[in-house]
Design an enzyme around this catalytic site. Structure first.
Site, PDB file in Angstrom:
ATOM      1  N   ARG A   1      18.978  19.392 -12.232  1.00  0.00           N
ATOM      2  CA  ARG A   1      19.517  18.238 -11.492  1.00  0.00           C
ATOM      3  C   ARG A   1      20.970  17.967 -11.899  1.00  0.00           C
ATOM      4  O   ARG A   1      21.381  16.818 -12.066  1.00  0.00           O
ATOM      5  CB  ARG A   1      18.671  16.977 -11.763  1.00  0.00           C
ATOM      6  CG  ARG A   1      17.247  17.044 -11.276  1.00  0.00           C
ATOM      7  CD  ARG A   1      17.159  17.151  -9.759  1.00  0.00           C
ATOM      8  NE  ARG A   1      15.812  16.996  -9.275  1.00  0.00           N
ATOM      9  CZ  ARG A   1      14.941  17.995  -9.144  1.00  0.00           C
ATOM     10  NH1 ARG A   1      15.276  19.227  -9.491  1.00  0.00           N
ATOM     11  NH2 ARG A   1      13.733  17.769  -8.668  1.00  0.00           N
TER      12      ARG A   1
ATOM     13  N   SER B   1      12.381  10.974  -6.857  1.00  0.00           N
ATOM     14  CA  SER B   1      12.281  10.687  -8.301  1.00  0.00           C
ATOM     15  C   SER B   1      13.452   9.804  -8.714  1.00  0.00           C
ATOM     16  O   SER B   1      14.606  10.166  -8.476  1.00  0.00           O
ATOM     17  CB  SER B   1      12.354  11.981  -9.116  1.00  0.00           C
ATOM     18  OG  SER B   1      11.336  12.861  -8.748  1.00  0.00           O
TER      19      SER B   1
ATOM     20  N   GLU C   1      18.068   9.690 -12.204  1.00  0.00           N
ATOM     21  CA  GLU C   1      18.510  10.806 -11.362  1.00  0.00           C
ATOM     22  C   GLU C   1      19.319  10.283 -10.176  1.00  0.00           C
ATOM     23  O   GLU C   1      20.266  10.913  -9.705  1.00  0.00           O
ATOM     24  CB  GLU C   1      17.283  11.581 -10.855  1.00  0.00           C
ATOM     25  CG  GLU C   1      17.652  12.831 -10.079  1.00  0.00           C
ATOM     26  CD  GLU C   1      16.609  13.244  -9.065  1.00  0.00           C
ATOM     27  OE1 GLU C   1      16.707  12.788  -7.906  1.00  0.00           O
ATOM     28  OE2 GLU C   1      15.709  14.019  -9.432  1.00  0.00           O
TER      29      GLU C   1
END
Ligand code: FAD
Ligand code: EPU
Length: 341
Positions: A167, A241, A337
């Site tokens: 990520r 998420s 995130e």
């Protein structure tokens, strides 16, 4: 090109947060982008804050934006090169990600099927090296072209230049807020290699009664799994998420496992373990929690949701409570995130 003032962003962020931006405009080629960037530079200093927007599926707006939102609508899909094994396909940053995935699957070009149904646009995919079901963008990435906001030149970034991680990419660090991604070129397989070992894919393929494996079947299996546990932003606001899965040392993991035998972790690079943040959050009691319209999804604790009229500040405050309780109980630091603005 129209510049709109005090523009409502509710329909432009998948959390469905009701926030405005002072200036809003769309661009569909680099000349329009240049013109808009010059307009940003001419505006008062206080209003030079700039957000390049794709599908708005990985942002949390915690306040009105006193600056500019430029929405990238660069279209186009083009086969640029092929050899015996691969086809190289360039897609405009404003193409919808899942439509692009389907375009490639329909032509039997392999590599993107495990990344089916991820919301958002092609241009944002390298930003956080999107990933799902055992594949990350870097596995299919060839290069990208990006516009430098100050020198107004177009730069090409190879796989190495992007410094992809979990990520993560160079665009979140060294080059943060410096480049606008214009297009991405993917290297896809003419003879697909199937990746079905991750998570529940094989189980879902069995359930579907699939006899002969294909990228179409894998894509459908991934879509089925995702639809079963992730909330559809068109129904309940969310950005997928909210946190990354934290990576800790194996020793730390073994110590935690003694105390919490059910803890979920996967071997990661070197001597590290990637913990399932969803498990940590669920085991702090947050799954299904709701305060006003801000909540923690009842099927996937890693996903924070807006049931209707939550503010970004309320979602953020909930995320902070979750961070605090996970740190208190497990001594593990959760990192967001989602891009918080
Ligand atoms: P935006 O939200 O518009 O932008 C995200 C960031 O990228 C912002 O900082 C923005 O400024 C920047 N940006 C966007 N476009 C450009 C550009 N052209 N140039 C420069 N900067 C740009 N992600 C995963 O990795 N895996 C998943 O499985 C996954 N599942 C999800 C499921 C749901 C239900 C939702 C809502 C989200 C999910 N996500 C997932 C997160 C999200 O879909 C991805 O991060 C996606 O790539 C975001 O694309 P976007 O166009 O909406 O980006
Ligand atoms: N789990 C729980 N409780 C929960 C949720 C998860 O205990 O409420 C545990 C379960 O043991 C489960 C495990 O966590 O088996 C993993 O859950 P899941 O397969 O749903 O994946 P995840 O680790 O929560 C990651 C990505 C997703 C991606 C999926 C599938 C991150 C931060 N998230 O989620 O990406 O789609 O794997 O590959 O890495 C996103 O980035 O927005 C996103 C949705």
């Amino acid at each position: 090109m129209q510049i709109q003032e005090n523009f409502p962003l509710r329909a432009y962020n998948s959390f469905g947060i009701d926030a405005n931006t002072r200036h809003f405009a769309r661009f569909s080629n680099d000349d329009q982008l240049k013109e808009l960037l010059l307009a940003v530079q001419r505006s008062p200093l206080s209003q030079q804050n700039l957000l390049i927007l794709g599908g708005g599926s990985n942002i949390l707006l915690t306040h009105d934006l006193d600056g500019w939102v430029l929405k990238n609508e660069i279209q186009g899909i083009e086969e640029v090169h092929e050899d015996n094994e691969y086809v190289f396909v360039k897609a405009g940053a404003g193409e919808n990600w899942h439509s692009f995935v389907q375009y490639c699957i329909n032509r039997n070009w392999g590599g993107l099927e495990n990344l089916s149904l991820i919301p958002g646009n092609v241009g944002a995919s390298p930003m956080q090296n999107i990933g799902a079901y055992g594949i990350e963008l870097e596995d299919v990435f060839w290069d990208l072209e990006a516009y430098h906001m100050n020198d107004h030149a177009i730069h090409t970034f190879t796989q190495e230049d992007c410094q992809f991680g979990y990520r993560d990419s160079v665009f979140k660090h060294k080059y943060k807020n410096q480049f606008v991604i214009l297009n991405v070129t993917f290297r896809l397989r003419k003879h697909p290699i199937y990746h079905t070992s991750y998570g529940a894919i094989s189980q879902e393929l069995d359930k579907m009664g699939v006899q002969t494996l294909s990228i179409q079947a894998i894509s459908q299996a991934v879509i089925n799994i995702r639809q079963a546990k992730l909330p559809d932003p068109a129904v309940i606001g969310n950005a997928g998420s909210f946190f990354k899965n934290p990576i800790i040392s194996r020793q730390n993991f073994e110590d935690l496992k003694l105390e919490y035998p059910g803890i979920v972790g996967y071997a990661s690079q070197g001597d590290t373990v990637k913990l399932a943040a969803g498990w940590l959050i669920e085991n702090c009691g947050w799954k299904g929690f709701r305060k006003g319209d801000a909540g923690c999804h009842d099927k996937q604790a890693l996903v924070l949701v807006n049931y209707g009229n939550a503010t970004g500040a309320e979602i953020y405050a909930l995320s902070q409570e979750i961070v605090n309780s996970v740190a208190f109980k497990f001594g593990v630091e959760l990192e967001r995130e989602v891009n918080v603005l």
